[in-house]
Design an enzyme around this catalytic site. Structure first.
Site, PDB file in Angstrom:
ATOM      1  N   SER A 122       0.821  -1.214   0.000  1.00 38.42           N
ATOM      2  CA  SER A 122       0.000   0.000   0.000  1.00 38.42           C
ATOM      3  C   SER A 122       0.854   1.262   0.000  1.00 38.42           C
ATOM      4  O   SER A 122       0.338   2.352  -0.258  1.00 38.42           O
ATOM      5  CB  SER A 122      -0.909   0.017   1.231  1.00 38.42           C
ATOM      6  OG  SER A 122      -0.142   0.005   2.417  1.00 38.42           O
ATOM      7  N   HIS A 143      -2.942  -3.753  -5.588  1.00 42.30           N
ATOM      8  CA  HIS A 143      -3.268  -3.112  -4.315  1.00 42.30           C
ATOM      9  C   HIS A 143      -4.755  -3.210  -4.043  1.00 42.30           C
ATOM     10  O   HIS A 143      -5.563  -2.521  -4.671  1.00 42.30           O
ATOM     11  CB  HIS A 143      -2.818  -1.654  -4.328  1.00 42.30           C
ATOM     12  CG  HIS A 143      -3.088  -0.940  -3.040  1.00 42.30           C
ATOM     13  ND1 HIS A 143      -3.331   0.408  -2.975  1.00 42.30           N
ATOM     14  CD2 HIS A 143      -3.154  -1.400  -1.756  1.00 42.30           C
ATOM     15  CE1 HIS A 143      -3.529   0.743  -1.715  1.00 42.30           C
ATOM     16  NE2 HIS A 143      -3.433  -0.328  -0.965  1.00 42.30           N
ATOM     17  N   GLU A 155      -6.022  -1.635  -7.532  1.00 42.99           N
ATOM     18  CA  GLU A 155      -5.082  -0.881  -8.350  1.00 42.99           C
ATOM     19  C   GLU A 155      -4.052  -1.854  -8.912  1.00 42.99           C
ATOM     20  O   GLU A 155      -3.350  -2.522  -8.155  1.00 42.99           O
ATOM     21  CB  GLU A 155      -4.389   0.193  -7.515  1.00 42.99           C
ATOM     22  CG  GLU A 155      -5.335   1.258  -6.988  1.00 42.99           C
ATOM     23  CD  GLU A 155      -4.646   2.253  -6.060  1.00 42.99           C
ATOM     24  OE1 GLU A 155      -4.890   3.447  -6.204  1.00 42.99           O
ATOM     25  OE2 GLU A 155      -3.847   1.813  -5.204  1.00 42.99           O
ATOM     26  N   ASN A 193      -4.835   6.445  -2.636  1.00 42.36           N
ATOM     27  CA  ASN A 193      -4.273   7.142  -1.475  1.00 42.36           C
ATOM     28  C   ASN A 193      -3.734   8.512  -1.858  1.00 42.36           C
ATOM     29  O   ASN A 193      -3.771   9.456  -1.055  1.00 42.36           O
ATOM     30  CB  ASN A 193      -3.158   6.302  -0.842  1.00 42.36           C
ATOM     31  CG  ASN A 193      -3.709   5.168   0.005  1.00 42.36           C
ATOM     32  OD1 ASN A 193      -4.839   5.236   0.492  1.00 42.36           O
ATOM     33  ND2 ASN A 193      -2.933   4.116   0.170  1.00 42.36           N
TER      34      ASN A 193
END
Length: 504
Positions: A122, A143, A155, A193
């Site tokens: 991550s 991810h 992802e 993120n």
């Protein structure tokens, strides 16, 4: 393309993420070999997955036959060498670069050259993880988000040397599992993120400037904008011990990019151990249920006054007139404000004080209302630095009598304008850097962050020129490059194009 009907997957690491990855693979009819370095953990994980399938049957989510078949696809093993026949291996071990590198070197000594190695990191770059591999071109990122079975997004990340065929095969496999797969370049924070920094960092900046308290900021962003949770509710849910290091990491990984800059207030919260729900207190007190509710300003007992609305704010003038009139407020329609009327302005990106000064209005009678969204569930108002309390209290009292309203201190861009402009701008810059396609950015943010809409589509709905105006005013006021507009946004505003438009 990968023949996903004849595939054997390995999952290394049987914690929460590894268990979730194995579950969706098995439920999709794919054989999964489970391995963990800790003795007995793979078997325990397989048992937990079986229990999950049984519960899904009890809830009527899947049939008993599907549950039996899915359980049969899960194969715990005690030795890592038993992964040698796998076509794809998902790594879900400790978030430590050295641990992951060593694992991938070991796996390369066991599997065929065609086996895809996927990391669920991550926060670490896929390129760094693959750096010591013999065949880094077959290493990619996959991810997932917790909980994996419910968060239908993954992802698929290309490292600097990852072959495109590898990510295409991974994406096809993820689609078979019922997950949307978005292709992302290897960059700090990847896509989701990275895109999520705007809500957090601008929310905490508004708090640190003393513009509004925590519950007021969350209430405006939930009620007026449509976020499911405000930034401080999210901080408390995730845990500041987790989210603050991520904020710092992304900030430093981008070499102190001002858009991602945290504030000292977060360090104080961490030092005090106020992590959120897990510690009973964070930005909210979870030992006192009353503290979880939005705090409304006490409605004052004030005199009703007439309201005069500046006609310079034509973009929102009519709906505000209609809203106030429906609320029983007397709206004066004259060229100039009567001597005792509240002067109401509807600025975009500018604070009440600056607006009054630029228009030659009486500071003591001027109030501002956020016009960004037409007829929001919650209105936001703010005074100038010298608005008299009787004018401020009168407007607040009259509006509060007809619906939710939040009174804040003077700020360029109020709350919603500031946060939305930053959220849109960061996503526009993700598109500018070609980290992901615009449509994938919107899809990933909606599914991964539960935003009310994709940030680029939201920017289109508000208007690219309006978003650019907010950012330009914020940068002028603060002199902070944090608010500089992305070239992607600037060019599309100039050409009157959608933020989802890809360059020719």
């Amino acid at each position: 393309m990968l023949d996903t009907t004849k595939i054997l997957c390995g999952v290394v690491g049987t914690g929460t993420m590894g268990q979730g990855i194995a579950q969706i693979l098995a439920q999709a009819g794919i054989d999964v070999v489970l391995f963990d370095m800790a003795p007995g953990k793979a078997e325990a994980c397989a048992s937990k997955i079986g229990d999950v399938f049984d519960k899904l049957v009890d809830k009527g989510k899947i049939s008993p036959d599907i549950a039996v078949a899915a359980k049969a696809h899960v194969h715990p093993v005690s030795g890592i060498e038993q992964l040698s026949s796998c076509n794809v291996i998902f790594e879900a071990v400790l978030e430590d670069i050295n641990v992951k590198r060593e694992l991938f070197i070991t796996l390369e000594s066991l599997v065929s050259d065609e086996c895809i190695l996927a990391t669920n990191t991550s926060s670490l770059l896929v390129t760094d993880i693959a750096a010591n591999c013999r065949r880094p071109q077959r290493v990619a990122g996959a991810h997932f988000f917790n909980p994996v079975p419910l968060m239908k997004i993954v992802e698929v990340i290309s490292g600097a040397r990852t072959e495109s065929d590898v990510t295409e095969k991974l994406a096809a496999l993820m689609r078979r599992c019922g997950h949307a797969a978005v292709h992302v370049a290897d960059t700090p924070g990847f896509l989701i993120n990275h895109a999520g920094r705007g809500l957090y960092t601008e929310g905490i900046r508004i708090l640190s400037e003393g513009i509004a308290p925590v519950p007021a900021i969350d209430a405006v962003l939930c009620d007026a904008v449509g976020f499911r949770l405000g930034p401080f509710q999210l901080f408390d849910l995730t845990g500041l011990d987790v989210s603050f290091p991520v904020l710092q990491q992304i900030y430093h990984a981008f070499y102190e990019e001002p858009r991602f800059r945290p504030v000292p207030l977060l360090q104080r919260q961490v030092a005090a151990g106020l992590f959120g729900r897990k510690t009973g207190r964070g930005f909210y007190n979870y030992d006192a249920a009353a503290d979880l509710k939005p705090i409304e300003n006490t409605v004052p007992d004030a005199e009703n006054k007439a309201v005069w609305i500046s006609r310079e704010d034509r973009h929102a003038h009519q709906w505000v007139v209609d809203r106030l009139t429906r609320s029983g407020i007397k709206v004066v329609d004259t060229d100039r404000a009567p001597a005792d009327a509240i002067i109401l302005v509807l600025p975009i990106g500018v604070d009440a004080t600056t607006t009054a000064a630029e228009r030659g209005l009486d500071f003591e009678r001027t109030m501002a209302l956020d016009p960004l969204f037409e007829n929001p569930a919650r209105l936001t108002i703010m005074p100038t630095v010298s608005t008299r309390s009787d004018y401020r209290d009168s407007l607040y009292m009259m509006l509060a009598g007809a619906g939710a309203v939040t009174l804040i201190h003077d700020s360029p861009g109020f709350i919603a304008q500031r946060v939305i402009a930053i959220v849109v701008n960061i996503s526009a810059d993700i598109a500018q850097q070609r980290i992901a396609d615009p449509s994938d950015i919107d899809l990933a943010v909606k599914l991964g962050l539960n935003y009310p809409s994709g940030p680029l589509a939201l920017g289109d709905r508000i208007g690219t020129a309006k978003i650019l105006t907010i950012l330009d005013h914020l940068q002028t006021f603060y002199g902070d490059p944090r608010y500089r507009a992305s070239p992607w946004l600037k060019r599309r505003a100039i050409a009157n194009l959608s933020l989802l438009h890809i360059d020719a």
